[in-house]
Design an enzyme around this catalytic site. Sequence first.
Site, PDB file in Angstrom:
ATOM      1  N   TRP A 138       0.862  -1.179   0.000  1.00 42.98           N
ATOM      2  CA  TRP A 138       0.000   0.000   0.000  1.00 42.98           C
ATOM      3  C   TRP A 138       0.899   1.230   0.000  1.00 42.98           C
ATOM      4  O   TRP A 138       1.802   1.346   0.835  1.00 42.98           O
ATOM      5  CB  TRP A 138      -0.854  -0.039   1.264  1.00 42.98           C
ATOM      6  CG  TRP A 138      -1.827   1.082   1.415  1.00 42.98           C
ATOM      7  CD1 TRP A 138      -2.707   1.529   0.482  1.00 42.98           C
ATOM      8  CD2 TRP A 138      -2.020   1.895   2.573  1.00 42.98           C
ATOM      9  NE1 TRP A 138      -3.444   2.564   0.996  1.00 42.98           N
ATOM     10  CE2 TRP A 138      -3.043   2.815   2.284  1.00 42.98           C
ATOM     11  CE3 TRP A 138      -1.438   1.935   3.840  1.00 42.98           C
ATOM     12  CZ2 TRP A 138      -3.513   3.753   3.196  1.00 42.98           C
ATOM     13  CZ3 TRP A 138      -1.904   2.882   4.761  1.00 42.98           C
ATOM     14  CH2 TRP A 138      -2.916   3.776   4.428  1.00 42.98           C
ATOM     15  N   ASP A 220      -0.118  -4.904   9.687  1.00 46.40           N
ATOM     16  CA  ASP A 220      -1.153  -3.990   9.212  1.00 46.40           C
ATOM     17  C   ASP A 220      -2.387  -4.862   8.987  1.00 46.40           C
ATOM     18  O   ASP A 220      -2.366  -5.756   8.140  1.00 46.40           O
ATOM     19  CB  ASP A 220      -0.708  -3.317   7.915  1.00 46.40           C
ATOM     20  CG  ASP A 220      -1.710  -2.290   7.419  1.00 46.40           C
ATOM     21  OD1 ASP A 220      -1.381  -1.509   6.512  1.00 46.40           O
ATOM     22  OD2 ASP A 220      -2.848  -2.256   7.935  1.00 46.40           O
ATOM     23  N   LYS A 256     -13.104  -0.842   6.695  1.00 53.34           N
ATOM     24  CA  LYS A 256     -13.718  -1.762   5.742  1.00 53.34           C
ATOM     25  C   LYS A 256     -14.683  -2.724   6.406  1.00 53.34           C
ATOM     26  O   LYS A 256     -15.788  -2.924   5.919  1.00 53.34           O
ATOM     27  CB  LYS A 256     -12.667  -2.599   5.002  1.00 53.34           C
ATOM     28  CG  LYS A 256     -11.370  -1.920   4.737  1.00 53.34           C
ATOM     29  CD  LYS A 256     -11.395  -0.996   3.541  1.00 53.34           C
ATOM     30  CE  LYS A 256      -9.983  -0.749   3.080  1.00 53.34           C
ATOM     31  NZ  LYS A 256      -9.297   0.314   3.809  1.00 53.34           N
TER      32      LYS A 256
END
Lengths: 410, 432
Positions: A138, A220, A256
């Site tokens: 990312w 993460d 999310k």
Amino acid sequence: MSVFSDVPQASPVAVFKLTADFREDSHPLKVNLGVGAYRTDDSQPWVLPVVKKVERLIVEDSSLNHEYLPILGLPEFRSAASKVALGDDSPAIAENRVGGVQTLGGTGALRIGADFLWRWYNGTNKTATPVYVSAPTWENHNGVFTDAGFKDIRPYRYWDAAKRGLDLTGLLDDLENAPERSIFVLHACAHNPTGTDPSQDEWKKIAEVMKRRKLFVFFDSAYQGFASGSLERDAWAIRFFVSDGFELFVAQSFSKNFGLYNERVGNLTVVAHDSKSLACTLSQMEKIVRTCWSNPPSQGARIVSKTLNSPELFAEWKGNVKTMADRVLLMRDQLKTKLQALGTPGTWEHITQQIGMFSFTGLNPKQVEYMIKQKHVYLMASGRINMCGLTTKNIDYVAQSIHEAVTKVQ
Amino acid sequence: MSRPGSRLYKKGVNQNEDPGAHMFTGTTHTAATASPETRLLFTLEKDAQDRKVHLTGKEYYSEEGKTFELHLTGKIKQQLSADPTLRPEYLSSLGLTKFTQRATEVALGKRSQAILENRVLGVHTPGFTAAMRLGAELLRHWYDVNAAWCGPVYLSSPCDDSLAGIFQAAGIQDIREYYYWDDKQRDICLDKLLEDLETAPEQSVVVLAASAHCPTGADLSQNQWAVITQLILRRRLFPFLMLPAQALCYGDLERDAWPVQLCASNGIELLCAQSFSHCFGLYGEAVGHLLCVLKHNSLLLSVQSQADKIVKSLWSQPSVGGARVVATVLSNPAHLVEWQGEVKHIVERCMLIREVLRERLRLLGTPGCWDHLTQQRGLYCCMGLNGQQVEFLSKWRHVYLLPSGCLNVSAINGRNLSYVAESIHLALTTSL
């Protein structure tokens, strides 16, 4: 003369530029497979039913106190969030060596963790400690650690483009050769952007080298539950490392899996060797937070906390998460089937082998350009697509477009 | 003259741990050392005395001693939660546009030249501290880039002590003080303030409270502002203005922002950090805003892109809930009227407490002049007590002020007023 006269324009972030371009496109069949947010089969954002329910409960709760949250955040949120990552029966939690810091989303959690490590990790060598991020990763990982002060940010091998899978040999090699105490950012599940995760055996191999080389583990975790539909399964790697005795950080995002993108709900879970170290660490993190946002916003944290702490709501939430995960799995299955039916050259197994929101299709930049310019299907130059952008209404068009791109463009 | 810092920590609980336990093997570290203010808070929480009176909090407290949200805020929240058009989507890093537009207008005035010429950057931030941090980062990276500027930054003496830490976290180590509050005068000493700023190097950044100075509550008058803006122009200083409790002094958002408008109309480039927490009762919702007024609109896109970049690696985007409430109210004339009414009540109550406290001290024959209590406005007030007197209050009377002798006026109410007044009287008359 302005004091800001010599400020250069910063380059735009690719994924947001993509969405901007998509918005301006007037083609009737356009499809946005760029930004990482969930969409329903009608291409709409989805407010989870449990979230709607809990929001009303909160808004109608007249007993709620309206003070600033503590600097470290809402206590019941922090403990519930850490529990969801580590498991109810986590021995580390029972041993009082797990703590959480409520943060502004996953980015905030990464930043506080990075700021702490830059100040307190690795003795006098702090700034020079190498930080390793996966190749690819990312893109904000780089930005966060750079701005936290780290000067040496390196890639570790991860994606094998030729075999369209994990480059385990390269990864283990990089771990083996990393300077001791280097920091490694690992994706807990649903790797962004490749969608390719190590298997359990592969994780064990990774852990073995990391332990031996004294490397720091920074997970993460932005997709727990969202990837496989199971919270436990998506947290397996984290829980394994904890049971293997590692001290580690987990940057958790609830954007999310709760659909709370703009409420900024994150948690930095800290697993320390003992409760005293934990307390010292949290006290330093509090100082860091104090100069960043001081007191985190309460709305999102209240929603998550209420949900996680109530057995009924928790079960309902798991159901909502599974709904999202299942739709993604369905789209993966259908896309693969359609490409195979079209006889599109190449193998497409990776579409169903990969997991989570994203898939690395394997399309090259020229083919991606074709997709965008000729077919108005927007995806990242890396070939990454957001599976949530696919719907039963557009999947045929997308499959056809991929087929054309692969056959017409080399 | 420097004073001990004054922090208005609400719930920081730093424990004075012994260093030594290993953390992340190979590190040497210490637990965060507790400041006097934190030790104070620690004592506060351990204090079992029924009569303890906390006057150190940052929020506005009602007569019942609680923080609360405005009735209107509650109503709007209900409305918003039933609104089906609100989407759970990522915002831009710069936040909710409707909010930044309104926030910019209330700071600069709707007819501001700077707004009309499109040379104002507005960034929605998760709270006031975040706005200060973003401003500090912008200055650190982009202020006077060619001169590799790295300070100094001037803070008032006293000031909210988190300010120094914020600039330091952004990488600016050269932090200095300018004279502000004078204990004897129980007011701002303009002469000494001007002296300090006169000797500040050109290009220094000066952090000034546009209103509601924390922690003293003493604000510069319009005349004093006129003098200061001339100095700023002459010495080429850069003002970083603060509006942490906008509307709480006069009940009027724009009136509290008058100094910002004065600077802007004088062609001064500036930063301004705003918070809407107090005047909407949105404490937990982190509703902040950073304003940047530029000289030319050709600079807007570059500065905006750099602010965007900084935000992305700090918090990515701000949280939306509180900002939606504020934007909704500020965009609707009917709501504004209702809001105005509720804020007026808060402001009037603070004024009343100040008057009553002053009167009580007069009746008790407490030494000293207490006029400043009613000449100044807003939530905070500096009592001019010294360190020993403040300690006396906490130790013997369980009345807690900040170490600087400042207090939160709204935390005084019908139930504790007599006790507080008596206690202050005792602190000043008991020989220590």
